[in-house]
Design an enzyme around this catalytic site. Structure first.
Site, PDB file in Angstrom:
ATOM      1  N   TYR A  52       0.934  -1.084   0.046  1.00  0.00           N
ATOM      2  CA  TYR A  52       0.001  -0.038   0.117  1.00  0.00           C
ATOM      3  C   TYR A  52       0.911   1.423  -0.211  1.00  0.00           C
ATOM      4  O   TYR A  52       1.803   1.273   0.738  1.00  0.00           O
ATOM      5  CB  TYR A  52      -1.054   0.076   1.204  1.00  0.00           C
ATOM      6  N   LYS A  84      -1.534   0.309 -25.163  1.00  0.00           N
ATOM      7  CA  LYS A  84      -1.762   0.299 -26.670  1.00  0.00           C
ATOM      8  C   LYS A  84      -0.427   0.435 -27.469  1.00  0.00           C
ATOM      9  O   LYS A  84       0.191  -0.588 -27.661  1.00  0.00           O
ATOM     10  CB  LYS A  84      -2.612   1.270 -27.106  1.00  0.00           C
ATOM     11  N   ARG A 129      -1.297  -2.407 -18.649  1.00  0.00           N
ATOM     12  CA  ARG A 129      -2.622  -1.954 -18.534  1.00  0.00           C
ATOM     13  C   ARG A 129      -2.679  -0.716 -17.585  1.00  0.00           C
ATOM     14  O   ARG A 129      -2.309  -1.125 -16.574  1.00  0.00           O
ATOM     15  CB  ARG A 129      -3.837  -2.899 -18.407  1.00  0.00           C
TER      16      ARG A 129
END
Ligand SMILES: Cc1ncc(COP(=O)(O)O)c(C=O)c1O
Length: 409
Positions: A47, A221, A227
């Site tokens: 975290y 992309k 991602r």
């Protein structure tokens, strides 16, 4: 090795599917094994709410180092002053920018989904269209942006933000003209380069950074990373608002493992071999568009400057949805796509969007674009008596010659 047999079996099936498919989905790519392995590193456990050296959690010394590294590499790659590498997705990056710059109900001007824009550019089914007051410019009858029209709508509407950058637009974007329009009408210019960021990094698309107040991009992309997304700016006060807007505004803890993967991708894409790869993406897209035009297909805007183009299927009497399903049954993946002034709804659509980033990563070149054009033409043209199993086998035999690489030289 994953011990959960059910999950492992699905992962292996997906791997085989990717190897055996010609992937022409313009927004997808194959990341390197380093990018994938960093995602499954120990950073996955951490975290780290906040930013480097200002965290809400203890134990963040290496997290700080990895985020600093990703930020530095991102700034160097795009030659930009400030970068936030925390957005989990392109949609959250755009959300953070809207919340940083404007208030609910404020006006925004963008290209609509039906003309090649993205859901987060004001679609009524998306938070953007529900919270903000969007107006849309359109492409002209040739499928190309009309800057006079954009200026005249901007003068009338007086938006606070103008959005440039798209999901299905095959031509170069004139960011200089967009900035002139923004300056004339008192708007911020948000350039969403999610699709073209790999080409921008390779200097094969006009530079948005010189002209935009803020730039967003996905990293998965043409950029060929994990991602996720990034937000960049050359303006310190805009960037300060963006920082607060990403955290604590719209996100909690960053995905540190994905930030590590982003750092790898920024280095991989800052190389001569990546620039060569980007050149090949564009030459493949141009060649494939021309090869399909030569077989009787109509291409929106008659070609492409970038990695994608949209086939208007009207003269083949098949909808985008049916063409997508038919091609999928023959192991070719494309995306159904609306064409300008489409009479069909988005779920049906009258076109398909094709892109070359993924096939170019597998080493396919213009010779292979000719073969792909033949497959697409014969599948769509002889669909009434096609043996999809037989064609699938031919497609698999063809594409299996081109492995999905672990490393890119
Ligand atoms: C122009 C544009 N912006 C934003 C996004 C959103 O990215 P994500 O799917 O990561 O939310 C996309 C995704 O396709 C896109 O094409």
């Amino acid at each position: 090795m994953i011990k959960d047999k059910q999950v492992l079996s699905l992962i292996n099936k997906e791997r085989a599917r990717q190897f055996e498919t010609i992937n022409l989905i313009a927004s997808e790519n194959y990341s390197s094994i380093d990018v994938r392995e960093a995602e499954s590193s120990f950073f996955i456990n951490k975290y780290a709410e906040g930013y480097p050296h200002k965290r809400y959690y203890s134990g963040c010394e290496y997290v700080d180092d990895i985020e600093d590294l990703a930020i530095e590499r991102c700034k160097e790659l795009f030659n930009v002053k400030f970068a936030n590498v925390q957005p989990h997705s392109g949609s959250q990056a755009n959300m953070a920018v809207y919340f940083a710059l404007i208030k609910p109900k404020d006006k925004v001007l963008s290209l609509g989904l039906d003309n090649g824009g993205h859901l987060t550019h004001g679609s009524e089914v998306n938070f953007s269209g529900q919270l903000f007051n969007f107006s849309h410019y359109t492409v002209n009858e040739n499928g190309v942006l009309d800057y006079e029209q954009i200026l005249s709508i901007a003068r009338r509407v007086k938006p606070k933000i103008i959005v440039a950058g798209y999901s299905a637009y095959p031509r170069n974007i004139d960011f200089k003209k967009f900035r002139e329009i923004a300056d004339l009408t008192g708007a911020y210019l948000l350039s969403d380069i999610s699709h073209i960021s790999g080409l921008v990094a390779s200097k094969l698309h006009p530079d948005p950074f010189k002209y935009s107040h803020v730039v967003t991009s996905t990293t998965h992309k043409t950029l060929r990373g994990p991602r996720g997304a990034i937000i960049m700016s050359n303006d310190s006060s805009i960037f300060e608002s963006v920082q607060k807007s990403v955290f604590p505004g719209v996100q909690g803890g960053p995905l540190v493992n994905v930030i590590a993967s982003k750092a790898i991708a920024f280095r991989e894409s800052n190389s001569d071999s990546f620039r060569k790869y980007s050149e090949n993406i564009i030459s493949n897209a141009r060649y494939l568009a021309d090869a399909l035009i030569a077989r009787g297909f109509s291409v929106v805007s008659s070609g492409t400057d970038n990695h994608l183009f949209v086939l208007d299927l009207s003269n083949f009497n098949i909808t985008g949805k049916d063409a997508q399903n038919l091609l999928e049954s023959c192991n070719i993946n494309v995306s159904k796509s609306l064409i300008p002034n489409d009479k069909n709804k988005p779920w049906i659509a009258s076109g398909i969007r094709l892109g070359t980033p993924a096939v170019t990563s597998r080493g396919l070149g213009i010779k292979e674009m000719e073969i792909i054009a033949d497959f697409i033409y014969s599948i769509i043209n002889s669909r009434k008596n096609i043996n999809t199993q037989k064609v699938s086998k031919e497609v698999i035999n063809f594409i299996k010659q081109f492995p999905i690489l672990d490393h890119y030289e």
